[in-house]
Enzyme design. Structure first.
Site, short mmCIF file in Angstrom:
data_model
loop_
_atom_site.label_atom_id
_atom_site.label_comp_id
_atom_site.label_asym_id
_atom_site.label_seq_id
_atom_site.Cartn_x
_atom_site.Cartn_y
_atom_site.Cartn_z
N ALA A 171 0.98 -1.17 -0.05
CA ALA A 171 0.00 0.05 0.15
C ALA A 171 0.85 1.11 -0.10
O ALA A 171 1.92 1.04 0.42
CB ALA A 171 -0.99 0.06 1.25
N GLY A 202 0.67 -5.12 0.65
CA GLY A 202 -0.53 -5.24 -0.35
C GLY A 202 0.08 -5.61 -1.61
O GLY A 202 -1.02 -6.03 -2.55
N GLU A 230 -0.33 -9.32 -1.38
CA GLU A 230 -1.61 -9.53 -1.40
C GLU A 230 -2.32 -9.53 -2.62
O GLU A 230 -3.28 -10.36 -3.02
CB GLU A 230 -2.41 -8.58 -0.21
N GLU A 265 4.31 -5.35 7.14
CA GLU A 265 3.38 -4.59 7.79
C GLU A 265 3.62 -4.30 9.16
O GLU A 265 3.67 -3.24 9.87
CB GLU A 265 1.80 -4.76 7.72
#
Ligand code: DAK
Length: 259
Positions: free
Chosen positions: A67, A110, A113, A133
């Protein structure tokens, strides 16, 4: 295809589109706009029968560094609660056609992911995977804890999420995150070749096979087997199934129409 700001969308071959993440200056960090552009591109192809498979890549050097941390820094708890991003992720997760990832370099947070939202992953031997994270005081937020554990098992999922350490392409293949490794320059070509191969298969069978396989993530064996049986039965009523069997008998190539 419309012009996008953070992705490139190309149609390199009939039946396949390629989405290239295109924020090299930020290591392809998944800012809101980039995620929105992926979701919208996928949505726009759902009812387009000419598009049968999608390749997602970040290019030869990096898949995605997660992210966008700079955007994330601006959100407080209420901002996170009202965040539109989960709806983009949901649209990617629910996309019914096959998505093949060509991953080189970092696939982190992310980015890892996003890769796990794809159905098949081809990795360059320079790929590194991780869920860092924890180093930011947060946890994976786009399904990482769930999809990772279901794919790589408890010990490696815990290792990745709790330590934030990365694994390389070979480890990722050993743990089932990746199906094949190539040199970085070839990962996209291999992913495209696979996508083209799948694009020639009967689309209804491809769609139901993907649905059936993904169901295994989230259901009991009994329920999954029931879904498989119903999908199998449904396909017996399709023209493509008759065509596939007839082509085999007549020793010719099948001509699948998605009917
Ligand atoms: N966000 C924003 N910018 C990033 C970035 C990121 N994730 N990663 C790299 N950049 C930017 C850097 O800030 C730098 O920008 P400038 O300083 O040049 O302006 C530029 O990209 C180049 O970065 P580096 O100089 O660090 O490049 P290196 O090649 O040396 O290192 C690296 C590459 C990927 C190892 C390193 O940049 C890095 O560690 N990046 C952060 C990786 C990370 O921590 N990823 C996890 C992010 S958290 C959710 C869904 C999902 C998520 C959360 C919620 N919901 C639906 C609720 C996901 C969270 C995450 O992914």
């Amino acid at each position: 295809m419309p012009d996008y700001q953070d992705i490139l969308v190309t149609a390199p071959d009939s039946g396949v589109i390629t989405i290239t993440l295109n924020r090299p200056e930020a290591r392809n960090a998944l800012c809101n706009n980039l995620l929105r552009e992926i979701a919208e591109t996928l949505d726009s192809t759902i009812n387009d029968d000419s598009i049968k498979a999608v390749v997602i890549t970040g290019g030869e050097h990096v898949f995605a560094a997660g992210a966008d941390i700079k955007e994330m820094a601006e959100l407080d708890a209420v901002g996170v609660m009202n965040d539109i991003r989960p709806s983009y992720w949901r649209r990617i997760a629910q996309y019914p056609k096959p998505i093949i990832a060509a991953v080189n370099g970092f696939a982190l947070g992310g980015g890892c992911e996003l890769m796990m939202h794809c159905d098949i992953v081809i990795a360059g031997d320079n790929a590194q995977f991780g869920q860092p994270e924890i180093n930011l005081g947060i946890i994976p937020g786009a399904g990482g804890t769930q999809r990772l554990l279901r794919t790589v098992g408890k010990s490696m999922a815990m290792q990745l999420v709790l330590s934030g350490e990365f694994i390389n392409a070979e480890q990722a293949r050993d743990f089932g995150l990746v199906s094949e490794i190539t040199i970085p320059e070839m990962s996209y070509n291999r992913a495209l070749k696979l996508a083209k191969n799948i694009a020639r298969k009967p689309p209804l069978a491809v769609r139901l096979a993907k649905e059936s396989l993904l169901k295994a993530y989230e259901t009991t064996l009994e329920t999954g087997l029931n879904l498989e049986r119903k999908s199998f039965t449904l396909l017996a009523a399709t023209e493509d199934r008759n065509e596939g069997i007839a082509a085999f008998m007549e020793k010719r190539r099948p001509d699948f129409r998605g009917k």
